[in-house]
Design a protein around this motif. Sequence first.
Motif, mmCIF file in Angstrom:
data_model
loop_
_atom_site.group_PDB
_atom_site.id
_atom_site.type_symbol
_atom_site.label_atom_id
_atom_site.label_comp_id
_atom_site.label_asym_id
_atom_site.label_seq_id
_atom_site.Cartn_x
_atom_site.Cartn_y
_atom_site.Cartn_z
ATOM 1 N N LEU A 1 0.768 -1.191 0.112
ATOM 2 C CA LEU A 1 -0.012 0.154 0.053
ATOM 3 C C LEU A 1 0.836 1.125 -0.122
ATOM 4 O O LEU A 1 0.331 2.426 -0.081
ATOM 5 C CB LEU A 1 -0.866 0.026 1.248
ATOM 6 C CG LEU A 1 -1.822 -1.127 1.379
ATOM 7 C CD1 LEU A 1 -2.686 -1.127 2.687
ATOM 8 C CD2 LEU A 1 -2.872 -1.469 0.135
ATOM 9 N N VAL B 1 -5.969 1.986 -4.093
ATOM 10 C CA VAL B 1 -6.607 1.983 -2.838
ATOM 11 C C VAL B 1 -7.936 3.105 -3.138
ATOM 12 O O VAL B 1 -7.670 4.168 -3.537
ATOM 13 C CB VAL B 1 -6.087 2.426 -1.740
ATOM 14 C CG1 VAL B 1 -6.824 2.786 -0.511
ATOM 15 C CG2 VAL B 1 -4.965 1.602 -1.309
ATOM 16 N N ARG C 1 -9.068 -6.467 -1.720
ATOM 17 C CA ARG C 1 -8.909 -6.792 -0.259
ATOM 18 C C ARG C 1 -9.822 -5.641 0.344
ATOM 19 O O ARG C 1 -9.632 -4.504 0.032
ATOM 20 C CB ARG C 1 -7.557 -6.873 0.328
ATOM 21 C CG ARG C 1 -6.572 -8.088 -0.246
ATOM 22 C CD ARG C 1 -7.049 -9.385 0.386
ATOM 23 N NE ARG C 1 -5.937 -10.185 0.373
ATOM 24 C CZ ARG C 1 -6.098 -11.598 0.969
ATOM 25 N NH1 ARG C 1 -7.004 -11.828 1.671
ATOM 26 N NH2 ARG C 1 -5.140 -12.215 0.853
ATOM 27 N N LEU D 1 -9.929 -3.281 3.265
ATOM 28 C CA LEU D 1 -9.009 -3.077 4.416
ATOM 29 C C LEU D 1 -9.633 -2.627 5.524
ATOM 30 O O LEU D 1 -10.808 -2.367 5.613
ATOM 31 C CB LEU D 1 -8.227 -1.612 3.746
ATOM 32 C CG LEU D 1 -7.665 -1.823 2.375
ATOM 33 C CD1 LEU D 1 -6.830 -0.400 2.142
ATOM 34 C CD2 LEU D 1 -6.252 -2.964 2.529
ATOM 35 N N ASP E 1 -5.993 0.922 7.670
ATOM 36 C CA ASP E 1 -4.852 0.582 6.558
ATOM 37 C C ASP E 1 -3.773 -0.243 7.146
ATOM 38 O O ASP E 1 -2.802 -0.497 6.813
ATOM 39 C CB ASP E 1 -4.070 1.573 5.795
ATOM 40 C CG ASP E 1 -4.985 2.277 4.470
ATOM 41 O OD1 ASP E 1 -6.431 1.837 4.734
ATOM 42 O OD2 ASP E 1 -4.777 2.931 3.880
ATOM 43 N N TRP F 1 -6.031 -6.335 6.570
ATOM 44 C CA TRP F 1 -7.236 -6.506 5.602
ATOM 45 C C TRP F 1 -7.856 -7.705 5.865
ATOM 46 O O TRP F 1 -7.284 -8.558 6.577
ATOM 47 C CB TRP F 1 -6.837 -6.530 4.131
ATOM 48 C CG TRP F 1 -5.544 -7.385 3.758
ATOM 49 C CD1 TRP F 1 -5.379 -8.572 3.717
ATOM 50 C CD2 TRP F 1 -4.283 -6.777 3.397
ATOM 51 N NE1 TRP F 1 -4.058 -9.049 3.489
ATOM 52 C CE2 TRP F 1 -3.348 -7.984 3.235
ATOM 53 C CE3 TRP F 1 -3.818 -5.338 3.125
ATOM 54 C CZ2 TRP F 1 -2.105 -7.736 2.975
ATOM 55 C CZ3 TRP F 1 -2.254 -5.289 2.960
ATOM 56 C CH2 TRP F 1 -1.477 -6.527 2.842
#
Length: 492
Positions: A348, A413, A434, A436, A440, A443
């Motif tokens: 991420l 995202v 996924r 989250l 963050d 997940w």
Amino acid sequence: MADESTPHPVLIPGPDSRPSRLAVAPSRRAMVGGLAVLGLAGPARAQTPPAAPEPKGLLAGPGKVRFKPEPAQETAIWCFDGKVTPPIVRVKLGQPVRLRLKNTTDKPLSLHWHGVRNVNAMDGVGGVTQAPVPPGGDFLYEFTPPDAGTFLIRPLVIGGSSEPSGRGLAGMLVVEEANPPAVDADLGLVLQDWRLEGDGTLMPFGQTSFAAASGRLGNLVTVNGGPVPQSIEARPGSRIRLRVANGCNARGTRLRFEGVKVYVAAVDGQPTDTFEPLRATLPFPPGTRYDLMIDLPDEEGAKASVIALIGSGLTLASVTTKGDKLSQKRPPIGPIGENKKLPAEVKLQNAMRRDVVITGGAFVPKETGDAKDKPAPEPVYTGDPNKVWAINGISGTTGQAPIFTVKRGQVVVLALRNDTAFPQALHLHGHCFRLLHPLDDGWEPYWLDTFQLLEGRTARIAFLADNPGRWLISATVLERFDTGLWTSFNVT
């Protein structure tokens, strides 16, 4: 067509039986490899490669079924190949799907392969990834699914999806693993609901009041096109793989299981670490699929049920053990194997981040005075009936620009915010994601392509944009989709 309204037990075949397969064409790599081997034996006369076998036909057209007893009339529906039972198309992982859709309805049609990380031209969104198939026309769907799993076949045409779905068009695509888990039966259940008038006819389509609120909720539920509960018989001690898919226009529910332990082996087609549902229930919005593994009791006459939490509870399928106990011993139920084509992790740190804000729809008037004994107020909508919903301020229409473009291989995202008065079931095309945790910092432990976002909430999803093309983020409640609740993004 024959009256299919009388329930019949589904008899589970023995362990040595095999489901039918679609005819498949040899891949180009296999053909070239075969010709190269021939070349080693010396010169040969030029040979014409064998022609690919004719694709299977899939005829969408009108039919009739008796949903209500006489004197009500039979219900005029649309169906595939003249059968109210939704087709279950089965292929092995690595084999192509080759189906020629012939449209004999009176409306444009296209078929979305819901959950398949498809090539863009085969995603089946009429008006975006292909031209809709006109009445009397046909279209060849030809693709090789990259993943094993359970997927839905749903009509999806910009501005015209609710009617073909609400008239009955639905199906399931099963892509079997190269080495599937040993089971005594592999069964598919497709949930649909129908909005009927008292005389058995379908209520007309196109009501703005439905589109602006909860969608076209039916008043009759079927499983595999027939009345509920679906009756299944199996020998004591059998292990069953049950694939359940929500093909309803709008009805979301929860599934509950009674009389047996159920283990979830895959969510939205993607395998997961096997788990038991919390409080023996699972969320089940339109478009969602689960692969369930069930070991039946050893005694004859035991019952297990799959129940939809509709009203006081509606039994969708009932499994009864019958006959002699199977002597074959199975190992404990475990994972069906990971999908190594999905990333081991989603990084991420350098993700492209975008906000996706859903607005529109009806509003629910605030109650005044003593509301204790009053019925709940009806939702109210007074806006444009063709642009009921919007994403980032724009109602989805053919030709609109994508909300972002991303290079292939980039992590994305999305912060999805539901500023409407209703839960929203959403689907990401061409990818899986996924869900989250709020900070963050992790997940959920499974991949999804469909999920439900409650009203007033924000959720973040992360995915690797590894599939080139223009892809939709769309409502799975089809009346909402038809009236603007979708957008798109480009992967280059």
